[in-house]
Design a protein around this motif. Structure first.
Motif, PDB file in Angstrom:
ATOM      1  N   LEU A   6      -9.285   5.690  -3.320  1.00  0.00           N
ATOM      2  CA  LEU A   6      -8.960   6.788  -4.223  1.00  0.00           C
ATOM      3  C   LEU A   6      -9.998   7.887  -4.039  1.00  0.00           C
ATOM      4  CD1 LEU A   6      -8.000   4.829  -7.479  1.00  0.00           C
ATOM      5  CD2 LEU A   6      -6.458   5.830  -5.772  1.00  0.00           C
ATOM      6  N   LEU A   7      -9.588   9.110  -4.349  1.00  0.00           N
ATOM      7  CA  LEU A   7     -10.461  10.267  -4.206  1.00  0.00           C
ATOM      8  C   LEU A   7     -10.705  10.861  -5.598  1.00  0.00           C
ATOM      9  CD1 LEU A   7      -8.777  11.915  -1.078  1.00  0.00           C
ATOM     10  CD2 LEU A   7     -10.756  10.381  -1.135  1.00  0.00           C
ATOM     11  N   PRO A   8     -11.779  10.429  -6.269  1.00  0.00           N
ATOM     12  CA  PRO A   8     -11.999  10.858  -7.656  1.00  0.00           C
ATOM     13  C   PRO A   8     -12.384  12.317  -7.808  1.00  0.00           C
ATOM     14  CG  PRO A   8     -13.849   9.547  -6.869  1.00  0.00           C
ATOM     15  CD  PRO A   8     -12.790   9.467  -5.807  1.00  0.00           C
ATOM     16  N   ASP A   9     -12.684  13.006  -6.703  1.00  0.00           N
ATOM     17  CA  ASP A   9     -13.055  14.415  -6.789  1.00  0.00           C
ATOM     18  C   ASP A   9     -11.848  15.341  -6.672  1.00  0.00           C
ATOM     19  OD1 ASP A   9     -12.483  13.886  -4.142  1.00  0.00           O
ATOM     20  OD2 ASP A   9     -14.172  15.027  -3.336  1.00  0.00           O
ATOM     21  N   ALA A 158     -14.963   6.407  -1.306  1.00  0.00           N
ATOM     22  CA  ALA A 158     -14.654   7.815  -1.060  1.00  0.00           C
ATOM     23  C   ALA A 158     -15.709   8.467  -0.175  1.00  0.00           C
ATOM     24  CB  ALA A 158     -14.530   8.556  -2.384  1.00  0.00           C
ATOM     25  N   GLY A 159     -16.945   7.970  -0.236  1.00  0.00           N
ATOM     26  CA  GLY A 159     -17.993   8.537   0.606  1.00  0.00           C
ATOM     27  C   GLY A 159     -17.715   8.365   2.089  1.00  0.00           C
ATOM     28  N   ASP A 162     -15.334  10.922   3.145  1.00  0.00           N
ATOM     29  CA  ASP A 162     -16.020  12.191   3.328  1.00  0.00           C
ATOM     30  C   ASP A 162     -16.696  12.250   4.696  1.00  0.00           C
ATOM     31  OD1 ASP A 162     -16.329  14.626   1.956  1.00  0.00           O
ATOM     32  OD2 ASP A 162     -18.439  14.191   1.545  1.00  0.00           O
ATOM     33  N   GLN A 163     -17.310  11.166   5.121  1.00  0.00           N
ATOM     34  CA  GLN A 163     -17.905  11.118   6.453  1.00  0.00           C
ATOM     35  C   GLN A 163     -16.842  11.298   7.537  1.00  0.00           C
ATOM     36  OE1 GLN A 163     -20.071   7.345   6.493  1.00  0.00           O
ATOM     37  NE2 GLN A 163     -22.002   8.473   6.415  1.00  0.00           N
ATOM     38  N   HIS A 164     -15.708  10.654   7.331  1.00  0.00           N
ATOM     39  CA  HIS A 164     -14.575  10.768   8.254  1.00  0.00           C
ATOM     40  C   HIS A 164     -14.158  12.235   8.391  1.00  0.00           C
ATOM     41  CE1 HIS A 164     -10.790   9.661  10.175  1.00  0.00           C
ATOM     42  NE2 HIS A 164     -10.100  10.208   9.189  1.00  0.00           N
ATOM     43  N   GLY A 252     -25.628  12.019   5.490  1.00  0.00           N
ATOM     44  CA  GLY A 252     -26.365  11.311   6.522  1.00  0.00           C
ATOM     45  C   GLY A 252     -26.598  12.198   7.729  1.00  0.00           C
ATOM     46  N   SER A 253     -26.212  11.720   8.895  1.00  0.00           N
ATOM     47  CA  SER A 253     -26.456  12.455  10.137  1.00  0.00           C
ATOM     48  C   SER A 253     -25.307  13.371  10.532  1.00  0.00           C
ATOM     49  CB  SER A 253     -26.718  11.457  11.269  1.00  0.00           C
ATOM     50  OG  SER A 253     -25.562  10.662  11.500  1.00  0.00           O
TER      51      SER A 253
END
Length: 274
Positions: A6-9, A158-159, A162-164, A252-253
């Motif tokens: 799920l994407l809570p944002d 969800a993080g 976001d990286q994806h 991250g990177s």
């Protein structure tokens, strides 16, 4: 193995009424004629000067359009739509918790961009921006857990989604600065948010002129520092002793930066990181 979350944002609100289609067609950058119960579109609302204000997905569900947008931006988007409403026969519902948004990673699928099917009382669809982004779904919140159980693969956070997104160079809310970002600098033309054949929309004149002239000098591009954490947003990206742009967001990177295209012919440096 696919992953889903799920994407809570994200936030969802509805637009309905006999004038709803024409109302959105006259404002947004994409073509409402492409939208149907089996196809979702990605679109934007710009300033009259052609600068970015809001981006969102539009879904047609039963007798209304559903707007899937960044949660923090939802109140201002609704306020801007109310400003344009005037006497149009359009009903706008306030964002609430009755809908949930999610994503399915790892799998481009064979469907065309935006292709949608009914799913747990809502819609599941191929992300219209980029095939590699996978799928998204919007379902009633009461059925969100059912939706997750019905999906193949493993749950994730969800993080990681976001990286994806960052790795694929797809901008999010932190990268799209209202009233400063031009849509083509943010690759919104490449992400199928703009239909240059549809005719008028707010900001259309500047956007179409830039497109015709091919004068895009900057683009938002992904950067990766090989497992070394990137610094904070706003950090300059250097090309030798000249600034090539600045970092917009990072996890991250992996991050996104707005970069001058004429300064990408050599190595780049972000706060000492190559």
């Amino acid at each position: 193995m696919t992953r889903h979350c799920l994407l809570p944002d994200r936030s969802v609100f509805g637009i309905s009424g006999p004038d709803a289609k024409n109302f959105l067609q006259d404002l947004t950058t994409n073509n409402l004629d492409l939208l149907s119960p089996t196809r979702v579109i990605y679109t934007c609302l710009l300033t009259p000067q052609g600068k970015f204000l809001f981006d969102f997905f539009l879904l047609q569900h039963e007798d209304m359009y559903l707007v899937d947008c960044d949660k923090a931006a939802a109140p201002q988007l609704l306020k801007r739509l109310m400003f344009y409403k005037l006497r149009a026969a359009v009903d706008l519902t306030a964002p609430d918790q009755s809908w949930s948004v999610g994503a399915v990673l790892d799998g481009e699928g064979n469907a065309s961009p935006g292709t949608a099917t009914e799913f747990c009382g809502g819609l599941r669809y191929q992300d219209p921006r980029l095939a590699a982004m996978g799928e998204r779904f919007v379902v009633p919140s009461a059925r969100a857990e059912e939706a997750l159980r019905d999906l193949a693969g493993e749950p994730t956070e969800a993080g990681l989604y976001d990286q994806h997104r960052l790795a694929l160079g797809v901008p999010g809310a932190d990268d799209l600065v209202p009233e400063k970002t031009f849509p083509m600098e943010a690759n919104l033309d490449l992400l199928h948010a703009i239909d240059f054949q549809k005719g008028c929309f707010v900001g259309q004149e500047v956007t179409s002129r830039t497109y015709r002239q091919g004068k895009v000098r900057k683009r938002i591009l992904p950067i990766n520092t090989a497992e070394k954490a990137l610094p904070t947003a706003g950090t300059p990206v250097m090309a030798g002793d000249r600034q090539a742009g600045e970092l917009l967001s990072a996890r991250g990177s992996i991050g996104l930066a707005l970069l001058r295209l004429d300064r990408l012919d050599g190595p780049l440096d972000v706060n000492g990181l190559d």
